[in-house]
Scaffold this motif. Structure first.
Motif, PDB file in Angstrom:
ATOM      1  N   GLN A  68       0.831  -1.201   0.000  1.00 27.49           N
ATOM      2  CA  GLN A  68       0.000   0.000   0.000  1.00 27.49           C
ATOM      3  C   GLN A  68       0.867   1.254   0.000  1.00 27.49           C
ATOM      4  O   GLN A  68       0.652   2.172  -0.784  1.00 27.49           O
ATOM      5  N   LEU A  69       1.851   1.266   0.888  1.00 27.04           N
ATOM      6  CA  LEU A  69       2.719   2.429   1.029  1.00 27.04           C
ATOM      7  C   LEU A  69       3.464   2.725  -0.264  1.00 27.04           C
ATOM      8  O   LEU A  69       3.481   3.855  -0.740  1.00 27.04           O
ATOM      9  N   HIS A  70       4.064   1.719  -0.859  1.00 28.36           N
ATOM     10  CA  HIS A  70       4.862   1.937  -2.061  1.00 28.36           C
ATOM     11  C   HIS A  70       4.008   2.372  -3.249  1.00 28.36           C
ATOM     12  O   HIS A  70       4.384   3.276  -3.998  1.00 28.36           O
ATOM     13  N   ILE A  71       2.878   1.761  -3.426  1.00 34.62           N
ATOM     14  CA  ILE A  71       2.016   2.121  -4.554  1.00 34.62           C
ATOM     15  C   ILE A  71       1.460   3.538  -4.390  1.00 34.62           C
ATOM     16  O   ILE A  71       1.524   4.354  -5.312  1.00 34.62           O
ATOM     17  N   VAL A  72       0.951   3.847  -3.209  1.00 31.00           N
ATOM     18  CA  VAL A  72       0.357   5.166  -2.989  1.00 31.00           C
ATOM     19  C   VAL A  72       1.412   6.267  -3.035  1.00 31.00           C
ATOM     20  O   VAL A  72       1.192   7.324  -3.634  1.00 31.00           O
ATOM     21  N   MET A  73       2.584   6.035  -2.448  1.00 28.42           N
ATOM     22  CA  MET A  73       3.641   7.056  -2.488  1.00 28.42           C
ATOM     23  C   MET A  73       4.133   7.285  -3.913  1.00 28.42           C
ATOM     24  O   MET A  73       4.344   8.429  -4.327  1.00 28.42           O
ATOM     25  N   GLY A  74       4.304   6.215  -4.687  1.00 28.17           N
ATOM     26  CA  GLY A  74       4.711   6.373  -6.079  1.00 28.17           C
ATOM     27  C   GLY A  74       3.675   7.139  -6.878  1.00 28.17           C
ATOM     28  O   GLY A  74       4.003   8.017  -7.682  1.00 28.17           O
ATOM     29  N   MET A  75       2.433   6.825  -6.628  1.00 23.89           N
ATOM     30  CA  MET A  75       1.346   7.512  -7.324  1.00 23.89           C
ATOM     31  C   MET A  75       1.290   8.990  -6.926  1.00 23.89           C
ATOM     32  O   MET A  75       1.100   9.864  -7.774  1.00 23.89           O
ATOM     33  N   MET A  76       1.472   9.282  -5.654  1.00 20.72           N
ATOM     34  CA  MET A  76       1.443  10.672  -5.194  1.00 20.72           C
ATOM     35  C   MET A  76       2.600  11.486  -5.772  1.00 20.72           C
ATOM     36  O   MET A  76       2.420  12.643  -6.158  1.00 20.72           O
ATOM     37  N   TYR A  77       3.793  10.896  -5.841  1.00 17.63           N
ATOM     38  CA  TYR A  77       4.927  11.604  -6.444  1.00 17.63           C
ATOM     39  C   TYR A  77       4.648  11.923  -7.907  1.00 17.63           C
ATOM     40  O   TYR A  77       4.891  13.035  -8.367  1.00 17.63           O
ATOM     41  N   LEU A  78       4.115  10.966  -8.642  1.00 15.39           N
ATOM     42  CA  LEU A  78       3.800  11.176 -10.045  1.00 15.39           C
ATOM     43  C   LEU A  78       2.737  12.261 -10.206  1.00 15.39           C
ATOM     44  O   LEU A  78       2.878  13.166 -11.033  1.00 15.39           O
ATOM     45  N   LEU A  79       1.689  12.191  -9.402  1.00 18.49           N
ATOM     46  CA  LEU A  79       0.606  13.166  -9.522  1.00 18.49           C
ATOM     47  C   LEU A  79       1.032  14.567  -9.081  1.00 18.49           C
ATOM     48  O   LEU A  79       0.613  15.561  -9.670  1.00 18.49           O
ATOM     49  N   MET A  80       1.887  14.662  -8.069  1.00 16.36           N
ATOM     50  CA  MET A  80       2.393  15.980  -7.663  1.00 16.36           C
ATOM     51  C   MET A  80       3.274  16.580  -8.754  1.00 16.36           C
ATOM     52  O   MET A  80       3.218  17.781  -9.025  1.00 16.36           O
ATOM     53  N   TYR A  81       4.071  15.739  -9.401  1.00 14.55           N
ATOM     54  CA  TYR A  81       4.910  16.206 -10.510  1.00 14.55           C
ATOM     55  C   TYR A  81       4.037  16.743 -11.645  1.00 14.55           C
ATOM     56  O   TYR A  81       4.279  17.836 -12.170  1.00 14.55           O
ATOM     57  N   LEU A  82       3.020  15.970 -12.032  1.00 16.97           N
ATOM     58  CA  LEU A  82       2.125  16.412 -13.093  1.00 16.97           C
ATOM     59  C   LEU A  82       1.377  17.690 -12.713  1.00 16.97           C
ATOM     60  O   LEU A  82       1.230  18.599 -13.518  1.00 16.97           O
ATOM     61  N   HIS A  83       0.923  17.754 -11.476  1.00 16.62           N
ATOM     62  CA  HIS A  83       0.190  18.925 -11.007  1.00 16.62           C
ATOM     63  C   HIS A  83       1.065  20.179 -11.049  1.00 16.62           C
ATOM     64  O   HIS A  83       0.613  21.255 -11.434  1.00 16.62           O
ATOM     65  N   GLU A  84       2.318  20.031 -10.682  1.00 16.27           N
ATOM     66  CA  GLU A  84       3.242  21.164 -10.691  1.00 16.27           C
ATOM     67  C   GLU A  84       3.514  21.651 -12.116  1.00 16.27           C
ATOM     68  O   GLU A  84       3.637  22.854 -12.349  1.00 16.27           O
ATOM     69  N   HIS A  85       3.599  20.746 -13.056  1.00 17.00           N
ATOM     70  CA  HIS A  85       3.911  21.146 -14.425  1.00 17.00           C
ATOM     71  C   HIS A  85       2.692  21.563 -15.233  1.00 17.00           C
ATOM     72  O   HIS A  85       2.815  22.379 -16.143  1.00 17.00           O
ATOM     73  N   ILE A  86       1.518  21.041 -14.909  1.00 21.29           N
ATOM     74  CA  ILE A  86       0.310  21.437 -15.628  1.00 21.29           C
ATOM     75  C   ILE A  86      -0.206  22.785 -15.125  1.00 21.29           C
ATOM     76  O   ILE A  86      -0.631  23.618 -15.896  1.00 21.29           O
ATOM     77  N   ARG A  87      -0.166  22.990 -13.806  1.00 20.25           N
ATOM     78  CA  ARG A  87      -0.665  24.207 -13.165  1.00 20.25           C
ATOM     79  C   ARG A  87      -2.094  24.533 -13.612  1.00 20.25           C
ATOM     80  O   ARG A  87      -2.338  25.522 -14.307  1.00 20.25           O
ATOM     81  N   PRO A  88      -3.064  23.689 -13.210  1.00 24.43           N
ATOM     82  CA  PRO A  88      -4.424  23.852 -13.717  1.00 24.43           C
ATOM     83  C   PRO A  88      -5.225  24.989 -13.080  1.00 24.43           C
ATOM     84  O   PRO A  88      -6.286  25.332 -13.585  1.00 24.43           O
ATOM     85  N   PHE A  89      -4.730  25.577 -11.984  1.00 25.33           N
ATOM     86  CA  PHE A  89      -5.541  26.575 -11.303  1.00 25.33           C
ATOM     87  C   PHE A  89      -5.408  27.938 -11.967  1.00 25.33           C
ATOM     88  O   PHE A  89      -4.370  28.309 -12.495  1.00 25.33           O
ATOM     89  N   ASP A  90      -6.489  28.673 -11.921  1.00 27.15           N
ATOM     90  CA  ASP A  90      -6.528  29.997 -12.510  1.00 27.15           C
ATOM     91  C   ASP A  90      -5.673  30.945 -11.671  1.00 27.15           C
ATOM     92  O   ASP A  90      -5.688  30.881 -10.446  1.00 27.15           O
ATOM     93  N   ASP A  91      -4.954  31.843 -12.304  1.00 26.96           N
ATOM     94  CA  ASP A  91      -4.081  32.767 -11.585  1.00 26.96           C
ATOM     95  C   ASP A  91      -4.833  33.959 -10.996  1.00 26.96           C
ATOM     96  O   ASP A  91      -4.285  34.708 -10.211  1.00 26.96           O
ATOM     97  N   ALA A  92      -6.064  34.116 -11.379  1.00 26.10           N
ATOM     98  CA  ALA A  92      -6.830  35.285 -10.930  1.00 26.10           C
ATOM     99  C   ALA A  92      -7.138  35.244  -9.467  1.00 26.10           C
ATOM    100  O   ALA A  92      -7.107  34.351  -8.756  1.00 26.10           O
TER     101      ALA A  92
END
Length: 92
Positions: A68-92
């Motif tokens: 559980q730990l390894h799968i969830v941590m790997g998934m969270m690292y991947l999703l945080m990386y994508l979230h940081e590079h996509i930046r989906p939130f509006d800047d306003a």
């Protein structure tokens, strides 16, 4: 049933009616799903919802705590990386 069908149906509806994203009545009904995001990332709430569901399923059905730990941590690292590079939130 409600955890999957209702959010997916709302996102599909919003995707099919892009001209209504500025409609006041629609924003009142579905605004929490897309108003916080930049216009090109209106569907990102579905991505975040799928992340939450998948983490819950992994934590529930993985056979051991280490797995559980390894799968969830790997998934969270991947999703945080994508979230940081996509930046989906509006800047306003």
């Amino acid at each position: 049933m409600y955890a999957v069908v209702c959010p997916v149906a709302a996102i599909v509806y919003l995707g099919l009616h892009k001209d209504r994203h500025t409609n006041a009545k629609l924003k009142f009904r579905f605004g929490l799903l897309f108003t916080g995001f930049a216009p090109q990332w209106w569907y990102y709430e579905l991505v975040m919802y799928l992340r939450k569901i998948s983490i819950t399923l992994i934590a529930t059905f993985a056979s051991s705590y280490q797995q559980q730990l390894h799968i969830v941590m790997g998934m969270m690292y991947l999703l945080m990386y994508l979230h940081e590079h996509i930046r989906p939130f509006d800047d306003a």
